[in-house]
Enzyme design. Structure first.
Site, PDB file in Angstrom:
ATOM      1  N   GLN A   1       0.799  -1.226   0.000  1.00  0.00           N
ATOM      2  CA  GLN A   1       0.000   0.000   0.000  1.00  0.00           C
ATOM      3  C   GLN A   1       0.831   1.276   0.000  1.00  0.00           C
ATOM      4  OE1 GLN A   1      -2.743  -1.788   3.269  1.00  0.00           O
ATOM      5  NE2 GLN A   1      -4.029  -0.368   2.151  1.00  0.00           N
TER       6      GLN A   1
ATOM      7  N   HIS B   1      -1.669  -5.292 -12.742  1.00  0.00           N
ATOM      8  CA  HIS B   1      -1.148  -5.088 -14.107  1.00  0.00           C
ATOM      9  C   HIS B   1      -1.983  -5.833 -15.142  1.00  0.00           C
ATOM     10  CE1 HIS B   1       3.145  -4.212 -12.348  1.00  0.00           C
ATOM     11  NE2 HIS B   1       2.316  -3.195 -12.219  1.00  0.00           N
TER      12      HIS B   1
ATOM     13  N   ASP C   1       2.452   0.450  -8.111  1.00  0.00           N
ATOM     14  CA  ASP C   1       3.811   0.514  -8.681  1.00  0.00           C
ATOM     15  C   ASP C   1       4.676   1.555  -7.968  1.00  0.00           C
ATOM     16  OD1 ASP C   1       2.957  -1.356 -10.442  1.00  0.00           O
ATOM     17  OD2 ASP C   1       3.277  -0.159 -12.261  1.00  0.00           O
TER      18      ASP C   1
ATOM     19  N   ARG D   1       3.869   0.417  12.713  1.00  0.00           N
ATOM     20  CA  ARG D   1       3.537  -0.929  12.233  1.00  0.00           C
ATOM     21  C   ARG D   1       3.614  -0.930  10.710  1.00  0.00           C
ATOM     22  NH1 ARG D   1      -2.109  -3.845  11.316  1.00  0.00           N
ATOM     23  NH2 ARG D   1      -1.200  -5.797  10.612  1.00  0.00           N
TER      24      ARG D   1
ATOM     25  N   ASN E   1      -7.925  -5.587  14.557  1.00  0.00           N
ATOM     26  CA  ASN E   1      -8.191  -4.507  13.603  1.00  0.00           C
ATOM     27  C   ASN E   1      -9.690  -4.252  13.644  1.00  0.00           C
ATOM     28  OD1 ASN E   1      -5.529  -4.945  12.973  1.00  0.00           O
ATOM     29  ND2 ASN E   1      -5.887  -5.439  10.813  1.00  0.00           N
TER      30      ASN E   1
HETATM   31  C1  GBH Z   1      -7.920  -3.200   6.702  1.00  0.00           C
HETATM   32  O1  GBH Z   1      -8.974  -4.121   6.573  1.00  0.00           O
HETATM   33  C2  GBH Z   1      -6.668  -3.664   6.008  1.00  0.00           C
HETATM   34  O2  GBH Z   1      -5.841  -4.412   6.886  1.00  0.00           O
HETATM   35  C3  GBH Z   1      -5.854  -2.517   5.448  1.00  0.00           C
HETATM   36  O3  GBH Z   1      -4.871  -2.999   4.583  1.00  0.00           O
HETATM   37  C4  GBH Z   1      -6.760  -1.545   4.760  1.00  0.00           C
HETATM   38  O4  GBH Z   1      -6.068  -0.501   4.155  1.00  0.00           O
HETATM   39  C5  GBH Z   1      -7.722  -1.008   5.785  1.00  0.00           C
HETATM   40  O5  GBH Z   1      -8.475  -2.045   6.283  1.00  0.00           O
HETATM   41  C6  GBH Z   1      -8.724  -0.030   5.227  1.00  0.00           C
HETATM   42  O6  GBH Z   1      -9.572  -0.666   4.321  1.00  0.00           O
HETATM   43  O7  GBH Z   1     -15.005  -4.904  -0.271  1.00  0.00           O
HETATM   44  O8  GBH Z   1     -17.250  -4.936   0.612  1.00  0.00           O
HETATM   45  O9  GBH Z   1     -15.978  -7.004   0.384  1.00  0.00           O
HETATM   46  C7  GBH Z   1     -10.182  -3.734   7.219  1.00  0.00           C
HETATM   47  C8  GBH Z   1     -11.234  -4.825   7.154  1.00  0.00           C
HETATM   48  C9  GBH Z   1     -12.136  -6.351   5.596  1.00  0.00           C
HETATM   49  C10 GBH Z   1     -12.740  -4.074   5.476  1.00  0.00           C
HETATM   50  C11 GBH Z   1     -12.594  -6.552   4.165  1.00  0.00           C
HETATM   51  C12 GBH Z   1     -13.203  -4.250   4.065  1.00  0.00           C
HETATM   52  C13 GBH Z   1     -14.033  -5.826   2.460  1.00  0.00           C
HETATM   53  C14 GBH Z   1     -15.401  -5.309   2.263  1.00  0.00           C
HETATM   54  N1  GBH Z   1     -11.679  -4.995   5.794  1.00  0.00           N
HETATM   55  N2  GBH Z   1     -13.646  -5.613   3.859  1.00  0.00           N
HETATM   56  S1  GBH Z   1     -15.947  -5.566   0.623  1.00  0.00           S
END
Ligand code: GBH
Length: 496
Positions: free
Chosen positions: A42, A62, A75, A100, A330
């Site tokens: 990210q 890609h 990228d 982190r 989280n």
């Molecule tokens: C975190 O996940 C990630 O660890 C982190 O990398 C990310 O940047 C951050 O959230 C913010 O998004 O697309 O409708 O299927 C948070 C938990 C679990 C929330 C998967 C989004 C997908 C929903 N995530 N969920 S959907």
């Protein structure tokens, strides 16, 4: 901007000591750690710099750009591969205790396997860790945050049980190289997110879309891989390195729809959080009973020769149970769990027997899945404590997405209200030891591309230098870290 906010906070403080109608501040416990978080794909960019190999997200973005909201990729991202010193200097200025970040697997193993290790890749993380420590920040290292060498994906990724060994090979190098200077490790970030999104669905690479099947297989291997890395750390490294190691689980909080429904929120918790947590943190280990019963029953009704939820042997149950020094949480949002009755000859809807909705009154964010529900944070901390006892909880991600303004009052309000709930839960006896804001800066938000902004810092993605600018929330955190006290935002500033 900077002047404005400090000024407002100063006034708040003055009004506070004069006893006006402000809520008073909430001090953080002593030794409580406050940090900021990111993940390699990210923020790093440098996707093929210094011999890095191709990973699953390079390949996915890609080759299938239409799967990404803005057709973008990582990228260059925030170019933290080149700008890590700047990032660390900023975090030092804000005053965070730890950073982190995650390690890019294909930067260390460019061809995917342990027989070919990149010196440059290793050096990058040594440099980053050195930079952090010399500025007084603790490195908090996530070994795996969703990116792995593409060759492993070609061989089945997390559906191939060999991934357990490949992940252990990678973890071994991470411990060997960085362990002497790292006190905190996370093995794997948010298994359910990439198991559902990547293998069961389409919202993460590789978007296999094999629901109610592939995500269960993925999780089965992830839990084994996590446990194997944990045991290796304990057997080979812990006595000399003295760190702690755990896993980061994304857990929502669930409310009931009807007052009299006391069970559906718990069932939803078990499917959402217990699926990963029960095997590791519960007394008996293994998947939650409710999942075992319902998925076994559905599989039978549907004529499968065996359950779609794979089974651990008793030896495996014991091997996985207890493999985390802390509960890495989280948490972003909450849902309302609505029960669905089992249908004769059809079983449980979606293998679960409930679906989730939101309260339309809950404020929205820039991400469709994220509503602002601070009381859910207290709810999930108490629920985890109730389910799994007094294991220390390390909050490893919490944050809010908007469209990117520097004047991000909604983000400040989110942090204030969530942190307040956390401090109340601590007062009630939840053993919470740390908190990390997601994220230190705007970054590549997976299939949402660059549309969702979670950062305390804005990054100009149109500028080749990827200029970073403090948002008001960064100033707000700086103030919080100086006072180690959570001071009200709105109550005092808006009502005067
Ligand atoms: C975190 O996940 C990630 O660890 C982190 O990398 C990310 O940047 C951050 O959230 C913010 O998004 O697309 O409708 O299927 C948070 C938990 C679990 C929330 C998967 C989004 C997908 C929903 N995530 N969920 S959907």
């Amino acid at each position: 901007m900077k002047f404005n906010l400090s000024f407002v906070l100063l006034i708040t403080f003055i009004k506070d000591i004069h006893g006006e109608h402000c809520e008073k501040g909430w001090p953080f416990p002593q030794d409580f750690l406050i940090g900021a978080a990111s993940a390699a794909y990210q923020v790093e960019g440098g996707w093929n710099a210094s011999g890095k190999g191709e990973n699953n997200w390079d390949w996915f973005t890609h080759n299938k750009p239409w799967m990404i909201a803005d057709q973008s990729n990582g990228d260059v991202a925030c170019d933290s591969f080149h700008k890590y010193k700047k990032d660390v200097a900023i975090m030092k200025d804000i005053g965070f205790d730890f950073y982190r970040f995650s390690i890019s697997w294909s930067r260390i193993f460019p061809t995917g396997f342990a027989n070919d290790i990149s010196k440059d890749g290793i050096k990058y993380y040594h440099d980053l860790i050195h930079e952090l420590r010399s500025k007084g920040l603790e490195p908090f290292v996530t070994i795996y945050h969703w990116d792995h060498p593409q060759v492993l994906e070609q061989m089945g990724g997390w559906i191939n049980e060999m991934m357990v060994d490949w992940f252990t090979d990678f973890s071994k190098i991470v411990f060997q190289e960085f362990g002497p200077k790292v006190k905190y490790f996370v093995t794997i970030n948010e298994p359910s997110s990439f198991c559902y999104g990547g293998y069961g669905g389409t919202s993460k690479a590789p978007a296999w879309n094999l629901p109610l099947n592939a995500e269960y297989l993925c999780m089965h291997n992830v839990l084994k891989a996590h446990a194997k890395a944990y045991h290796m750390y304990y057997e080979k490294f812990r006595s000399t390195q003295n760190g702690i190691i755990g896993i980061a689980l994304p857990c929502n909080h669930y409310f009931h729809k009807n007052e009299e429904d006391s069970i559906t929120p718990d069932i939803a918790f078990q499917y959402d959080c217990g699926w990963m947590a029960n095997p590791i943190f519960s007394k008996d280990g293994d998947y939650p009973k409710i999942m075992r019963e319902r998925i076994d029953e559905n599989s039978r009704i549907q004529g499968w020769p065996r359950s779609r939820l794979p089974k651990f042997t008793q030896t495996e149950v014991e091997y996985i149970r207890g493999t985390s020094d802390y509960f890495g949480l989280n948490h972003y949002t909450s849902y309302i769990a609505v029960p669905v009755q089992k249908e004769v000859n059809k079983g449980w809807a979606n293998d679960r027997g409930f679906y989730q909705i939101v309260d339309p009154k809950w404020p929205v964010s820039a991400s469709s899945w994220l509503r602002v529900v601070p009381e859910g944070f207290g709810g999930i901390l108490r629920k985890i404590t109730k389910e799994y006892g007094n294991t220390p909880i390390y909050v490893l991600e919490n944050g809010y997405s908007d469209t990117g303004s520097l004047n991000d009052l909604d983000r400040i309000n989110y942090y204030y209200s969530y942190l307040k709930e956390m401090l109340l839960a601590i007062k009630d006896g939840c053993n919470v030891k740390s908190y990390a804001a997601w994220s230190i800066m705007d970054n590549y938000e997976w299939t949402e591309g660059y549309n969702a902004h979670f950062g305390l810092l804005q990054v100009d993605f149109n500028d080749a230098r990827r200029k970073r600018t403090y948002k008001n929330s960064a100033h707000w955190f700086k103030n919080l870290l100086q006072s180690r006290t959570l001071l009200p935002v709105q109550n005092c500033t808006n009502n005067n």
